[in-house]
Design an enzyme around this catalytic site. Structure first.
Site, PDB file in Angstrom:
ATOM      1  N   LYS A   1       1.232  -1.058  -0.377  1.00  0.00           N
ATOM      2  CA  LYS A   1       0.147   0.277   0.352  1.00  0.00           C
ATOM      3  C   LYS A   1       0.652   0.989   0.368  1.00  0.00           C
ATOM      4  O   LYS A   1       1.744   1.809   0.792  1.00  0.00           O
ATOM      5  CB  LYS A   1      -0.762  -0.032   0.936  1.00  0.00           C
ATOM      6  CG  LYS A   1      -2.365   1.048   1.338  1.00  0.00           C
ATOM      7  CD  LYS A   1      -2.165   2.064   2.351  1.00  0.00           C
ATOM      8  CE  LYS A   1      -1.436   2.954   2.241  1.00  0.00           C
ATOM      9  NZ  LYS A   1      -1.819   4.926   1.468  1.00  0.00           N
TER      10      LYS A   1
ATOM     11  N   GLU B   1      10.306   2.362  10.497  1.00  0.00           N
ATOM     12  CA  GLU B   1      11.037   3.185  10.209  1.00  0.00           C
ATOM     13  C   GLU B   1      10.158   4.789  10.525  1.00  0.00           C
ATOM     14  O   GLU B   1       9.218   5.231   9.783  1.00  0.00           O
ATOM     15  CB  GLU B   1      11.734   3.422   9.155  1.00  0.00           C
ATOM     16  CG  GLU B   1      12.145   2.227   8.667  1.00  0.00           C
ATOM     17  CD  GLU B   1      14.371   2.277  10.093  1.00  0.00           C
ATOM     18  OE1 GLU B   1      14.027   3.100  10.306  1.00  0.00           O
ATOM     19  OE2 GLU B   1      14.265   1.201   9.508  1.00  0.00           O
TER      20      GLU B   1
ATOM     21  N   CYS C   1      13.095  12.292   5.786  1.00  0.00           N
ATOM     22  CA  CYS C   1      13.260  12.169   7.385  1.00  0.00           C
ATOM     23  C   CYS C   1      14.904  11.618   7.660  1.00  0.00           C
ATOM     24  O   CYS C   1      14.475  12.557   8.814  1.00  0.00           O
ATOM     25  CB  CYS C   1      12.719  10.861   7.425  1.00  0.00           C
ATOM     26  SG  CYS C   1      13.999   9.535   6.619  1.00  0.00           S
TER      27      CYS C   1
ATOM     28  N   GLU D   1       9.177  17.027  14.445  1.00  0.00           N
ATOM     29  CA  GLU D   1       9.777  17.347  12.945  1.00  0.00           C
ATOM     30  C   GLU D   1       8.806  18.613  12.277  1.00  0.00           C
ATOM     31  O   GLU D   1       7.244  18.059  12.426  1.00  0.00           O
ATOM     32  CB  GLU D   1       9.475  15.503  12.947  1.00  0.00           C
ATOM     33  CG  GLU D   1       9.365  15.082  11.414  1.00  0.00           C
ATOM     34  CD  GLU D   1       9.311  13.918  10.798  1.00  0.00           C
ATOM     35  OE1 GLU D   1       8.248  13.451  11.068  1.00  0.00           O
ATOM     36  OE2 GLU D   1      10.416  13.603  10.261  1.00  0.00           O
TER      37      GLU D   1
HETATM   38  P1  NAD Z   1       2.000   8.785   7.309  1.00  0.00           P
HETATM   39  O1  NAD Z   1       2.736   8.242   8.575  1.00  0.00           O
HETATM   40  O2  NAD Z   1       0.779  10.316   7.405  1.00  0.00           O
HETATM   41  O3  NAD Z   1       1.567   7.986   5.986  1.00  0.00           O
HETATM   42  C1  NAD Z   1       2.914   7.060   5.624  1.00  0.00           C
HETATM   43  C2  NAD Z   1       1.609   5.610   5.407  1.00  0.00           C
HETATM   44  O4  NAD Z   1       0.954   5.099   6.573  1.00  0.00           O
HETATM   45  C3  NAD Z   1       1.079   6.486   4.090  1.00  0.00           C
HETATM   46  O5  NAD Z   1       0.924   5.270   3.158  1.00  0.00           O
HETATM   47  C4  NAD Z   1      -0.258   6.413   5.182  1.00  0.00           C
HETATM   48  O6  NAD Z   1      -0.944   6.335   3.793  1.00  0.00           O
HETATM   49  C5  NAD Z   1      -0.278   5.142   5.892  1.00  0.00           C
HETATM   50  N1  NAD Z   1      -1.204   5.376   6.731  1.00  0.00           N
HETATM   51  C6  NAD Z   1      -1.852   6.153   7.557  1.00  0.00           C
HETATM   52  N2  NAD Z   1      -2.308   6.036   8.719  1.00  0.00           N
HETATM   53  C7  NAD Z   1      -2.099   4.948   8.883  1.00  0.00           C
HETATM   54  C8  NAD Z   1      -3.072   3.625   9.566  1.00  0.00           C
HETATM   55  N3  NAD Z   1      -4.166   3.910  10.126  1.00  0.00           N
HETATM   56  N4  NAD Z   1      -2.928   2.667   9.357  1.00  0.00           N
HETATM   57  C9  NAD Z   1      -1.923   1.939   8.707  1.00  0.00           C
HETATM   58  N5  NAD Z   1      -1.302   2.814   7.297  1.00  0.00           N
HETATM   59  C10 NAD Z   1      -1.907   3.757   7.526  1.00  0.00           C
HETATM   60  O7  NAD Z   1       3.653   9.977   6.681  1.00  0.00           O
HETATM   61  P2  NAD Z   1       3.980  10.502   5.142  1.00  0.00           P
HETATM   62  O8  NAD Z   1       3.407  11.681   5.620  1.00  0.00           O
HETATM   63  O9  NAD Z   1       3.765   9.683   4.248  1.00  0.00           O
HETATM   64  O10 NAD Z   1       5.378  10.510   5.334  1.00  0.00           O
HETATM   65  C11 NAD Z   1       6.147  11.423   6.437  1.00  0.00           C
HETATM   66  C12 NAD Z   1       7.046  10.931   7.954  1.00  0.00           C
HETATM   67  O11 NAD Z   1       7.603   9.173   6.946  1.00  0.00           O
HETATM   68  C13 NAD Z   1       7.718  11.409   8.192  1.00  0.00           C
HETATM   69  O12 NAD Z   1       7.397  11.426   9.918  1.00  0.00           O
HETATM   70  C14 NAD Z   1       9.433  10.837   8.096  1.00  0.00           C
HETATM   71  O13 NAD Z   1      10.196  11.076   8.606  1.00  0.00           O
HETATM   72  C15 NAD Z   1       9.021   9.597   7.509  1.00  0.00           C
HETATM   73  N6  NAD Z   1       9.714   9.049   6.814  1.00  0.00           N
HETATM   74  C16 NAD Z   1      10.675   7.796   7.554  1.00  0.00           C
HETATM   75  C17 NAD Z   1      11.348   7.515   7.099  1.00  0.00           C
HETATM   76  C18 NAD Z   1      12.826   6.847   7.830  1.00  0.00           C
HETATM   77  O14 NAD Z   1      13.159   5.409   7.155  1.00  0.00           O
HETATM   78  N7  NAD Z   1      12.892   6.631   9.448  1.00  0.00           N
HETATM   79  C19 NAD Z   1      11.467   7.481   5.611  1.00  0.00           C
HETATM   80  C20 NAD Z   1      11.120   8.989   5.018  1.00  0.00           C
HETATM   81  C21 NAD Z   1       9.732   8.928   6.431  1.00  0.00           C
END
Ligand code: NAD
Length: 504
Positions: free
Chosen positions: A176, A258, A292, A394
């Site tokens: 997904k 992550e 991130c 963040e």
């Molecule tokens: P997000 O947490 O909003 O969404 C990430 C994914 O989770 C999306 O596909 C979203 O649809 C899904 N999601 C949302 N709610 C969910 C739920 N209740 N159950 C299951 N899946 C769900 O994050 P984002 O805005 O897409 O990305 C930004 C974040 O990602 C930042 O916090 C960033 O630091 C982090 N990030 C971390 C890394 C790492 O390797 N540590 C790398 C890239 C991004």
């Protein structure tokens, strides 16, 4: 007419069962460029995909790992052939500039070739037995169906970090992707499925790779709660990560998380300042700060603070904003209107907080062509103190907070003073100081004389504290996440030998 995309379930491209859809638009040209229409799926679609992946697993696990590696090799070749197209479309759907989307794609290619070679390793261990005429071995066994949930900021690299090792280890995938980057995800899945078909030919196994587009709280939730999903690999925000840990961990799925970061670059008084300047501009404003590993805090030694800050502001103001596919652009837009609004909210918080000084930026960039997208001016706050919200939380946008330190130890204390621990960087010419920093910094990644961004595919990637739950992506360690250890004892003595009893 915008292109219409489908889910891939059990080897067939199909609409969501509900028929609902969502739009994918260009964040630099919001009203002008509708990229595609994607299925907005629901729990029924997830159930079908998981059932397909479960069935496929029984055949896929028996395909020899070197053959699975051949498939990943072909995936890498196909990605390489389509690299320019993938990068162009990725810039179109999430905004970062072309050089960066090419890098994102290259990371996927590197990960494919690394996984391909692992098909011929996947080493286990053997050990002597404590009993005579007995052989002790250990093997890696695949786990089953993996659920993969990914963010939008690395639409290619992150899914490949997860699914390539998972596949080569013999697991099957239900993917997904983020709602904001479904096109890159669709291309990746198309390539993987094509490669499986080409290598396995008449023995093609449908359902090894499935993609279900849609909302996190519908599709994602259905995946993490599904009893036949054996493992979840998630990259995204800490908030959602905690929820996933609760639900998926509750049924004892294996879970890799992550999550967020609040990374800092320390610049000491003996540093090469020009180099440190290049690094912080790249680290803070590359990908519009939406990494991130973005540099969101800069900790300057007090003796070089004023000189450095003056140069930094001058350079930041010169960064060229624009649509990343147009060329001559340094910084693209924020990924969405709401992301830009959230960045601006933090800027307002910063302005009102304890007298932080807004050095530059702090507003929308909306003149001329920039008015067509979600652009925000590169923003720098000085006089930031440890503990302020803009120093702790963040922001995920082009906002840099500058702090002052009197010594390396103080700098490290500030750097370590958040709940996150992903990436970090120290600029110094003093090898002893660098080694102390490597030892004392609490982060999964430390760069010496480099920006906080720039992970390589064959190195472990991930963070400590609330950045994750201890797993890593990339490199060799990820193969532990995607396999179970099976211990095997072969007794060729012809009699019952009781360990710990007959030999002592
Ligand atoms: P997000 O947490 O909003 O969404 C990430 C994914 O989770 C999306 O596909 C979203 O649809 C899904 N999601 C949302 N709610 C969910 C739920 N209740 N159950 C299951 N899946 C769900 O994050 P984002 O805005 O897409 O990305 C930004 C974040 O990602 C930042 O916090 C960033 O630091 C982090 N990030 C971390 C890394 C790492 O390797 N540590 C790398 C890239 C991004």
């Amino acid at each position: 007419m915008a292109e219409k995309f489908k889910n891939l379930i059990n080897g067939e491209w199909k609409d969501s069962k509900s028929g609902n859809t969502f739009e994918n638009r260009n964040p630099a040209r919001w009203n002008e460029d509708l990229i595609g229409i994607f299925p907005s799926s629901n729990e029924e679609d997830v159930k079908e995909a998981v059932a397909a992946a479960k069935k496929a697993f029984e055949k896929w696990r028996l395909v020899p790992a070197p053959k699975r590696g051949d498939i990943l090799k072909l995936v890498g070749d196909k990605m390489n052939d389509r690299k320019d197209e993938i990068a162009f479309e990725m810039t179109r759907e999430m905004g970062k500039v072309l050089a960066e989307t090419k890098g994102d794609t290259q990371e996927g290619i590197d990960t494919a070739y690394y996984a391909a070679s692992e098909g011929r390793r996947l080493f286990g261990h053997n050990a002597p037995s404590e009993l005579p005429d007995k052989l002790n071995l250990s093997f890696r066994a695949p786990i089953g169906v993996g659920g993969f949930i990914t963010p939008w900021n690395f639409p290619m690299a992150i899914p490949t970090w997860k699914m390539f090792p998972a596949l080569v280890c013999g697991n099957t995938c239900v993917f997904k992707p983020a709602e904001l980057t479904p096109k890159t995800a669709a291309t990746l899945v198309e390539i993987i499925d094509e490669a499986i078909k080409e290598v396995l030919g008449k023995d093609y196994i449908p359902g090894v790779i499935n993609i279900v587009h849609g909302k996190g709280r519908i599709v994602g939730e259905a995946m993490i709660g599904h009893p036949d999903v054996d493992l979840i690999s998630f990259t995204g925000s800490t908030l959602v990560g905690k929820r996933i840990n609760e639900v998926a961990g509750g049924s004892l799925k294996r879970v890799s998380l992550e999550l967020g970061g609040k990374n800092a670059q320390i610049v000491m008084d003996d540093a090469n300042l020009e180099l440190a300047l290049d690094a912080v501009l790249w680290g803070a404003f590359g990908t519009t700060g939406q990494r991130c590993t973005a540099t969101s805090r800069l900790i300057l030694h007090k003796d070089i603070h004023d000189e450095f800050v003056a140069k930094l502001a001058e350079r930041a103001k010169k960064l060229r904003l624009g649509y990343g596919n147009d060329g001559n652009v340094d910084v693209g837009p924020c990924v969405s209107e709401s992301q830009r609004a959230s960045v601006h909210e933090y800027v307002e918080i910063g302005k009102n907080e304890d007298k932080a000084t807004l050095l530059c930026g702090g507003e929308f960039a909306d003149k001329g062509d920039l008015a067509k997208g979600w652009f925000y001016k590169p923003t720098i706050f000085t006089d930031v103190k440890p503990g302020m919200r803009i120093e702790q939380e963040e922001i995920f946008g082009p906002v840099l907070s500058v702090l002052k330190c009197g010594s390396l130890e103080e700098g490290i204390d500030i750097l370590n003073g958040t709940k996150y621990g992903l990436s970090s960087s120290v600029f110094t010419q003093d090898v002893n100081a660098a080694c102390r920093a490597i030892r004392d910094i609490k982060a999964g990644i430390t760069y010496i004389n480099g920006a906080t961004i720039g992970a390589e595919a064959h190195m472990p990637f991930g963070g400590v504290k609330q950045t994750g739950n201890g797993h890593r992506e990339g490199g060799w360690t990820v193969y532990d996440f995607y396999t179970e250890w099976k211990a095997v004892y072969i007794d060729y003595s012809g009699k019952l030998q009781r360990a710990q009893i007959d030999n002592y």
